[in-house]
Scaffold this motif. Structure first.
Motif, PDB file in Angstrom:
ATOM      1  N   SER A 159      -0.061  12.663  65.951  1.00 26.28           N
ATOM      2  CA  SER A 159       0.527  12.741  67.303  1.00 26.28           C
ATOM      3  C   SER A 159       1.338  11.501  67.636  1.00 26.28           C
ATOM      4  O   SER A 159       1.331  11.008  68.773  1.00 26.28           O
ATOM      5  N   ILE A 205       5.217  10.149  66.465  1.00 25.66           N
ATOM      6  CA  ILE A 205       6.438  10.197  65.679  1.00 25.66           C
ATOM      7  C   ILE A 205       7.094   8.820  65.730  1.00 25.66           C
ATOM      8  O   ILE A 205       7.410   8.309  66.814  1.00 25.66           O
ATOM      9  N   PRO A 239       4.789  10.472  55.698  1.00 24.94           N
ATOM     10  CA  PRO A 239       5.565  11.704  55.801  1.00 24.94           C
ATOM     11  C   PRO A 239       5.533  12.242  57.234  1.00 24.94           C
ATOM     12  O   PRO A 239       4.600  11.969  58.001  1.00 24.94           O
ATOM     13  N   LEU A 240       6.534  13.014  57.572  1.00 33.51           N
ATOM     14  CA  LEU A 240       6.637  13.546  58.928  1.00 33.51           C
ATOM     15  C   LEU A 240       5.402  14.363  59.292  1.00 33.51           C
ATOM     16  O   LEU A 240       4.934  14.326  60.437  1.00 33.51           O
ATOM     17  N   GLU A 241       4.856  15.087  58.304  1.00 28.02           N
ATOM     18  CA  GLU A 241       3.672  15.890  58.591  1.00 28.02           C
ATOM     19  C   GLU A 241       2.492  15.023  59.038  1.00 28.02           C
ATOM     20  O   GLU A 241       1.730  15.388  59.952  1.00 28.02           O
ATOM     21  N   GLU A 242       2.342  13.865  58.382  1.00 29.32           N
ATOM     22  CA  GLU A 242       1.255  12.946  58.744  1.00 29.32           C
ATOM     23  C   GLU A 242       1.490  12.379  60.144  1.00 29.32           C
ATOM     24  O   GLU A 242       0.535  12.190  60.914  1.00 29.32           O
ATOM     25  N   GLN A 243       2.731  12.087  60.452  1.00 22.13           N
ATOM     26  CA  GLN A 243       3.053  11.572  61.777  1.00 22.13           C
ATOM     27  C   GLN A 243       2.732  12.609  62.856  1.00 22.13           C
ATOM     28  O   GLN A 243       2.212  12.270  63.928  1.00 22.13           O
ATOM     29  N   GLU A 244       3.049  13.859  62.553  1.00 18.58           N
ATOM     30  CA  GLU A 244       2.773  14.921  63.518  1.00 18.58           C
ATOM     31  C   GLU A 244       1.269  15.107  63.697  1.00 18.58           C
ATOM     32  O   GLU A 244       0.788  15.324  64.814  1.00 18.58           O
ATOM     33  N   LYS A 245       0.514  15.034  62.602  1.00 14.31           N
ATOM     34  CA  LYS A 245      -0.937  15.146  62.689  1.00 14.31           C
ATOM     35  C   LYS A 245      -1.522  14.020  63.536  1.00 14.31           C
ATOM     36  O   LYS A 245      -2.508  14.209  64.260  1.00 14.31           O
TER      37      LYS A 245
END
Length: 734
Positions: free
Chosen positions: A677, A679, A669-675
């Motif tokens: 660092s 994308i 998920p995008l949130e995991e990618q952001e965590k």
């Protein structure tokens, strides 16, 4: 020396048969594609030097007439088959053996380089054209008072010779050096005048002859070690002559022009280690630059070369180089000793034992080699302190374009590009790691297991692999084989007896070497008789992404990046890269993969690398295109590295990704990618191809090709393939 039935043997005289058009491979690939019939390249055979009189055809093809021996004495070291007219017989009556020890060269810069072994009596003169001093006076008296080397003994001339110093004097006691420096000889029918060491016709300076020095050359190639070195034995145990160890940087040996920074660094470390061992024994390893034949020609002008000794390079890509050296030795009557050092058996002997063709399966290969007998045991070490080494002059070193010591990678034109090699080369270090390996293998035998590195692979921090050491010959393949076999026998007391299974990786290596031995096109598709001609795609962009480790599949990218940085990857990783590039996903030619591995992999043997790529791509070594199994780059590495530590090390963009997404980060998920660092699509690429769709489409194309082949030939054609399913499972570790 008696002739051998093969070109590559432990010892051979120097004669090469013409290449034959007889098909060794029986056009094995004809069943798959209507390609040309193949012509195999036969390796040269040899003929006997000893006892032959000089009726051989030399470089220019002119034949020496035995009937003229009484008038014309021809020495084999004449470059262009020129004849030196002496007008006399030598001491043996009619046999040519000679070389005149005058200390001068002819007008062509010592091209004739001959010596005429004859005993001169006072009043005789050499009919090589009249000889004159600076003032035009005949130097007959000088010649009549010179000393001649004959059968290793110096013959004393009349009119005063200094027996202790060997200096030559005229009747009046004057040294004849000036006479000798101003003499002329007949060369190509023209009289050439020598004046104080200068060639009047070309203006070139002459180099004093050193023909009183017999020399045996030890030519390092792939066997960069001193232990179990048959070539070193052949070169050093000939008491007639000093030992000259050399390594030649010709852009090919022992790598090819496909060589990256890590690979050349490892090679140079191997050479530095051997160089140091020679220095400790009072000798020296010389590093020359140029083509081997040109360098040997120079050395032959300065010394009496008895023999040239080197290890066999069975891979056919070296055939042209080796044939050129052997042809040169034939023309100069120099013995060649070619030792089987890189393999357990002579691959040519295996082919011969199999009826003239290579065994088509690994099982058949094992059967044939068992019939031949076990490989020979390693040879005893040479005591270098007892060896008489040759020291080259500064002038000659300059002529040979010799490095003062082992060069650096930068000296050879290589530039560092961020590589971080983890393996260090050198015989002594290789033996240290090998001793540890034997202990590990013995412990596995005690636990009723074997091949501990293969059964418990650690792709992140593998133990010291010995594959680079075997590739460059720092470690003897025979020593490796026999110490593992002996360790097994010691633990099990002969029950069960040792078998190929415990050294299967070495046997596979032998198999691929044998398959390539008589096939100069083994590394390509178009002319390769054992390769299926797949309709591979051409996609430079896709190839570039894979070559840089930017495919979007982390396990593939980690493997490519490790290879480029460290020069090595585990066998499991190599299989994943190979299948992804070829029939698994990208459908690109395996030839690209061979080039990539040959440049960056320190341990990349040409034959073994090509063989593995053809296997994985199903281009050869596959059971009639039965390629239903395909590695999935999203899951293949999980078995050996479930947490993705390997990926995090070599693909640092994904270092903060949770393990559940590390093999397919685009699914996070995008949130995991952001965590994390990172994308996907921005900091790290998304997958360049849909594996599910690509593998299905590729499999359809393979089945269509299979159907076409079987419908045309009504049966599965003979070709190289696995012996059974277990071989496939073992190869891919499934």
């Amino acid at each position: 020396m008696s002739p051998s039935k093969r070109a590559r043997t432990d010892s051979l005289s120097t004669t090469k048969k013409d290449h034959s058009n007889e098909s060794v491979f029986k056009c094995l690939s004809e069943a798959y594609c209507e390609k040309h019939s193949c012509n195999s390249v036969k390796t040269p055979s040899v003929m006997q030097n000893a006892g032959k009189e000089h009726a051989d055809t030399m470089d220019t093809g002119k034949e020496y007439d035995k009937k003229m021996l009484a008038k014309e004495v021809m020495h084999p070291s004449l470059m262009n088959c020129e004849k030196v007219n002496t007008g006399i017989k030598d001491a043996d009556g009619m046999k040519t053996a000679g070389k005149v020890n005058t200390g001068i060269k002819d007008a062509d810069g010592m091209k004739t380089a001959g010596k005429v072994f004859s005993i001169l009596k006072t009043g005789e003169k050499l009919q090589t054209g009249e000889m004159y001093s600076e003032k035009g006076e005949k130097t007959e008296k000088c010649l009549n008072n010179m000393s001649i080397q004959h059968n290793g003994k110096e013959q004393i001339k009349e009119h005063g010779k200094n027996e202790s110093s060997g200096e030559m004097y005229s009747e009046k006691g004057e040294k004849t050096e000036k006479c000798l420096n101003n003499m002329s000889i007949q060369h190509n029918g023209k009289e050439q005048i020598k004046e104080h060491g200068k060639n009047e016709s070309s203006g070139e300076k002459t180099i004093p002859s050193q023909y009183d020095k017999d020399v045996n050359i030890f030519w390092f190639r792939n066997g960069i070690r001193l232990h179990d070195n048959g070539s070193l034995h052949n070169a050093s145990q000939n008491t007639k002559g000093k030992l000259l160890p050399i390594f030649i940087f010709d852009g090919e040996t022992p790598t090819t022009n496909l060589c990256g920074y890590n690979k050349i660094k490892f090679l140079l470390e191997c050479l530095e280690d051997v160089e140091q061992q020679f220095q400790e024994a009072g000798g020296k390893l010389y590093f020359l630059q140029g083509k081997p034949v040109k360098l040997f020609r120079i050395l032959n002008r300065h010394f009496n070369l008895n023999r040239i000794c080197f290890d066999q390079d069975i891979e056919p890509i070296w055939l042209e180089r080796d044939n050129a050296v052997k042809d040169f030795c034939i023309s100069k009557k120099i013995d060649v000793f070619e030792h089987i050092g890189a393999t357990l058996w002579d691959p040519l002997e295996i082919i011969e034992a199999n009826g003239g063709t290579p065994p088509l399966t690994y099982a058949q290969f094992c059967h044939v080699t068992r019939a031949i007998d076990q490989p020979p045991r390693p040879k005893e070490d040479i005591d270098l302190k007892k060896v008489n080494f040759l020291e080259l002059s500064e002038t000659l070193l300059e002529e040979l374009n010799c490095f003062p010591s082992c060069p650096s990678a930068e000296d050879l034109g290589y530039k560092w590009s961020g590589e971080k090699k983890v393996f260090k080369g050198g015989e002594r270090l290789a033996l240290k790691y090998f001793n540890r390996r034997v202990i590990s293998e013995k412990e596995a035998f005690i636990d009723r297991s074997f091949l501990p590195n293969r059964h418990n692979p650690d792709i992140l921090c593998p133990p010291k692999s010995l594959s680079p050491d075997l590739k460059f010959g720092c470690l003897s393949i025979k020593k490796f084989y026999w110490e593992i076999i002996d360790a097994f026998e010691e633990v099990n007391k002969g029950s069960p007896p040792a078998c190929y299974l415990i050294v299967s990786q070495l046997i596979w290596r032998e198999f691929f070497y044998t398959m390539s031995a008589n096939n100069p096109f083994f590394g390509e598709i178009e002319r390769n008789p054992v390769c299926i001609d797949f309709p591979w795609y051409k996609d430079d962009e896709a190839l570039s992404k894979l070559s840089l480790g930017m495919t979007g599949y982390p396990f593939i990218d980690a493997g490519v990046r490790q290879m480029r940085k460290e020069g090595w990857t585990h066998h499991i990783v190599r299989n994943a890269i190979s299948m992804f590039l070829t029939r698994g996903d990208l459908w690109l030619s395996w030839e690209h993969g061979v080039e990539l591995f040959m440049i960056h992999m320190i341990d990349a043997d040409w034959a073994v690398t090509v063989g593995n790529w053809m296997w994985v791509s199903s281009s050869a070594f596959e059971r009639a295109l039965n390629c239903s199994y395909c590695l999935d780059p999203r899951t293949y590495g999980k078995e050996v590295d479930p947490d993705g530590a390997y990926i995090k090390k070599f693909v640092p963009e994904l270092a903060n990704f949770p393990a559940q997404y590390i093999y397919a980060p685009w699914t996070a998920p995008l949130e995991e990618q952001e965590k994390a660092s990172c994308i996907i699509g921005k900091d790290y690429p998304g997958p360049m191809i849909d594996h599910d769709k690509a593998s299905i489409e590729n499999n359809k194309m393979i089945l269509q090709l299979q159907k076409k082949v079987l419908s045309k030939y009504k049966r599965e054609p003979d070709h190289i393939k696995p012996s059974d399913e277990s071989e496939i499972n073992t190869f891919f570790r499934i």
